[in-house]
Scaffold this active site. Structure first.
Site, PDB file in Angstrom:
ATOM      1  N   ASP A  89       0.833  -1.204   0.000  1.00 42.02           N
ATOM      2  CA  ASP A  89       0.000   0.000   0.000  1.00 42.02           C
ATOM      3  C   ASP A  89       0.869   1.256   0.000  1.00 42.02           C
ATOM      4  OD1 ASP A  89      -2.297   1.530   0.125  1.00 42.02           O
ATOM      5  OD2 ASP A  89      -3.131   0.476   1.862  1.00 42.02           O
ATOM      6  N   ASP A 137     -10.642   1.994  -3.088  1.00 42.00           N
ATOM      7  CA  ASP A 137     -11.204   1.776  -1.749  1.00 42.00           C
ATOM      8  C   ASP A 137     -12.725   1.766  -1.799  1.00 42.00           C
ATOM      9  OD1 ASP A 137      -8.861   1.437  -0.444  1.00 42.00           O
ATOM     10  OD2 ASP A 137      -8.798   3.412   0.494  1.00 42.00           O
TER      11      ASP A 137
END
Ligand code: GLA
Length: 736
Positions: free
Chosen positions: A476, A546
């Site tokens: 990430d 997301d």
């Protein structure tokens, strides 16, 4: 090896496969003139269109050439300073302190296949040839090597440029593009993908304006504001017809794609590193390699372009060891537990993962030293002693003992000020002297241009992966850059920081993935903040966004599909109401939108799993049963508007066809709709699963299949979509 590159005695270069050609020549002045990019054109002594020389009032003439004005000449690698004042491919400040350059043809070389770009991600070769043309500016003592790779089986030209200082004094590169495509005057539209966090990849199409339109990032990531991709097309092109020219950049940092319509309506597309806030110093003998820029041509509209990208990404960009491999179905702990994760919870979630029939449990954020929320601990990549007293590797081993795979989250490029790492090495961050470093999500960016920082990260991550218990890593990256500078660079090289950072990121990732080739890496940057072909060169898949709620996801997956195949996209079924937008959507629609990504799973806590257990189990099985089809199949956008979306996925052998129909807002008394399937076998029959119906491929393609009717009052036995908003249906056809 087929001959893909033909060079005439008069130095006309023709790069062709059986469908496309890229053609340019050396002009009498020794400059590289672009002649054609598009449908295949046989090498010949006479091309019907070449740059014209005629008198135009009020234009300049190039040096001693009559009627030769470069602002109306299509060029391969235009520069500033003589008669072309448009946006150039290269802008350098030479030893004499000026920026006027003339690059003349010097020599060429043809290589079998394609060399890798040193230190940068790049497409693989194979069935290809590479032409390297050397240009020289003898006054400035600069050499440019332009590389063009043409593939037998892919309608893609891969380009890059290497600039070398062959003089004694320093050269400053202010602007070094990887490619320039000069298109003849015409009516063009452009299409690009724009957005922001949780709303990435929105497609936008518009006529090419007079002037210059630019997609740029100065964030240090390619970004979610614009994807480093653009399609230029004939203004009458549609999904399935018309000429489309796509460009995508194999790079994950600051980029610029510029489309300029000049005074004579010709259009210049340049792709490269964003020149804004960039400068690179080339000492005597040094070279600068521009990242790779890809150009595709399709005569078959946007869908045709997407098919070319999808095949190319699968075969030439993605890590080969995962090519065609079914992705594990999974349960991810993020929306199930956030930071409140520990050994017991992991094992509880692992039991649910197992009983649902999923393949892998992924522990997301929250597992390392002191990480109870997002204010601390990034950088301290050691298991939290309270949550995981035996270490994360031991928990991984227990999960694996249940017959599951185990995945783990890292955010290696970041540090929280509240961390042991930052307290020990405050100068290890991207920063500038005497300024407060702005934080994003309470974190700062580590300076990966530094070898000591990269070594630290390698030494943290490598032992965990070497435990042998980690099957998957989510890599990430959750902020963009600010106060961009590096303590390891001299004051006059600070503008090199962002690119040196990317080179460092690539070096670290390359070192890790090549040592652990069996680990499946998923690229993530707050979702799609770095969803590009650069990262996909190292990592087989990407967390698409997301936005896990499916209605919010529809435009994201649809937009992304212009460039990316389903095999690189990841999705999961998240909780309701959605933590992202509060929407409540059925398990069915959540699962069926996610179906069109190859990496599929869910992120639900044990209670939520239990509440919908049977339905989730059904979809877990569907996901598993279709995993091969999605990773290897072909994807088509069948229909897309603000309220209705239809996607098709055909298995690689053509035996299964999946058609997803998504209807966003319900309404009364709507028209009957149908969807025409794409590219199936007209001569075969297809049985609709869960029915007695069989249809001809010809009828499904040319007449279309009736879509279920949207209606709140369902009084006949016609097929209806579920009542209300956010409904979906997945048709499955089996070829008989
Ligand atoms: C980012 C990612 C999410 C999740 C969180 C964890 O937002 O995109 O999927 O991993 O970080 O902090």
């Amino acid at each position: 090896m087929p001959v893909l590159i033909n060079v005439s005695n008069t130095l006309d270069f023709n790069l062709s496969n059986s469908r496309i050609s890229y053609v340019f020549r050396v002009s009498p002045e020794g400059l590289l003139e672009h002649l054609h990019f598009g449908g295949r054109v046989e090498p010949t002594a006479n091309y019907p269109s070449t740059p014209r020389r005629l008198h135009r009032s009020c234009t300049l003439e190039f040096q001693d050439s009559e009627h030769y004005n470069l602002s109306d000449v299509p060029q391969e690698y235009p520069v500033f300073g003589t008669t072309d004042n448009r946006y150039p491919a290269l802008h350098a400040i030479n030893k004499d302190g000026n920026s006027t350059h003339v690059f003349k043809y010097d020599s060429y070389e043809i290589l079998d296949s394609k060399p890798r770009l040193a230190g940068l991600p790049s497409a693989r070769g194979g069935d290809s040839q590479t032409l390297v043309v050397r240009l020289l500016d003898e006054v400035a003592q600069i050499q440019v090597d332009l590389s063009y790779t043409v593939y037998a089986e892919h309608d893609v030209i891969a380009r890059s440029a290497r600039i070398t200082n062959i003089g004694e004094s320093l050269v400053r590169l202010a602007h070094a593009m990887s490619s320039c495509l000069d298109m003849p005057a015409g009516d063009y539209d452009l299409m690009h993908l724009h957005g922001t966090w949780a709303r990435e990849q929105n497609q936008k199409r518009m006529p090419v304006p007079q002037g210059r339109f630019a997609l740029e990032s100065a964030n240090g990531t390619s970004g979610n504001v614009h994807n480093p991709f653009l399609a230029l097309m004939d203004s009458n092109a549609t999904e399935r017809s018309g000429r489309v020219y796509g460009t995508a950049f194999v790079y994950s940092g600051n980029f610029a794609i510029s489309v300029e319509m000049g005074e004579f309506d010709s259009v210049r597309v340049t792709t490269g590193i964003n020149p804004f806030n960039f400068e690179w110093k080339l000492a005597s003998g040094e070279s600068f390699t521009c990242p790779e820029s890809l150009q595709v041509f399709s005569p078959n509209g946007l869908n045709g372009m997407s098919q070319i990208w999808h095949k190319f990404v699968k075969e030439k960009i993605s890590p080969p060891q995962f090519k065609g491999k079914a992705r594990p179905t999974y349960l991810n702990s993020w929306e199930a537990a956030y930071f409140d994760i520990n050994e017991d919870k992991v094992l509880e979630l692992a039991d649910r993962t197992k009983s649902l029939g999923l393949d892998m449990l992924v522990v997301d954020d929250g597992w390392f030293e002191g990480r109870d929320d997002d204010t601390s601990s990034l950088g301290d990549w050691f298991s939290d002693q309270q949550k995981f007293p035996n270490g994360i590797e031991a928990v991984a081993a227990k999960v694996k003992a249940k017959g599951l795979k185990f995945g783990l989250w890292f955010e290696p490029e970041m540090v929280n000020p509240d961390s042991q790492l930052f307290r020990e090495h405050p100068d290890w961050i991207i920063h500038v002297p005497k300024r407060v470093s702005s934080k994003g999500r309470n974190q700062l960016t580590l300076d990966l241009s530094r070898e000591d920082v990269r070594n630290y990260l390698f030494d943290c991550i490598d032992p965990i992966l070497s435990s042998g218990h980690i099957d998957y890593v989510k890599w990430d990256m959750n902020r963009v850059m600010s106060e961009i500078g590096s303590a390891s660079l001299s004051a006059n090289r600070q503008l090199e920081t962002a690119h040196r950072y990317m080179l460092g990121v690539y070096a670290l990732i390359e070192k890790i993935v090549s040592k652990h080739p069996q680990v499946l890496f998923e690229n993530c940057a707050s979702g799609g903040n770095r969803f590009d072909l650069g990262m996909l060169h190292y990592m087989a898949q990407s967390w698409t966004s997301d936005m896990s709620e499916p209605i919010g996801r529809l435009p994201i997956q649809n937009g992304a599909s212009h460039l990316f195949p389903p095999c690189v996209m990841a999705s999961y079924i998240g909780p309701v109401p959605s933590h992202l937008n509060g929407r409540k959507v059925s398990v069915k629609t959540r699962a069926e939108v996610g179906f069109f990504c190859a990496a599929r799973g869910l992120s639900l806590n044990a209670e939520d799993v239990d509440a919908d257990f049977e339905e989730l189990k059904h979809y877990a099985k569907l996901y598993k049963d279709t995993a091969d089809d999605v990773v290897n199949g072909t994807f088509h956008r069948v229909q897309y508007d603000d309220n209705e979306v239809c996607w098709q996925l055909t298995s690689s052998d053509g035996s299964k066809v999946y058609l997803g129909y998504f209807h966003i807002l319900s309404a009364a008394n709507l028209p009957f709709r149908r969807a025409r399937l794409v590219d199936i076998d007209a001569s075969r029959q297809y049985r609709l699963q869960d029915s007695d119906l069989t249809f001809g491929g010809d009828a499904l393609m040319h007449m279309g299949i009736d879509l279920p009717y949207v209606c709140a009052m369902q009084w006949s036995d016609a097929e209806y979509l579920d009542k209300g908003d956010f409904a979906s249906k997945l048709f499955v056809f089996e070829r008989v």
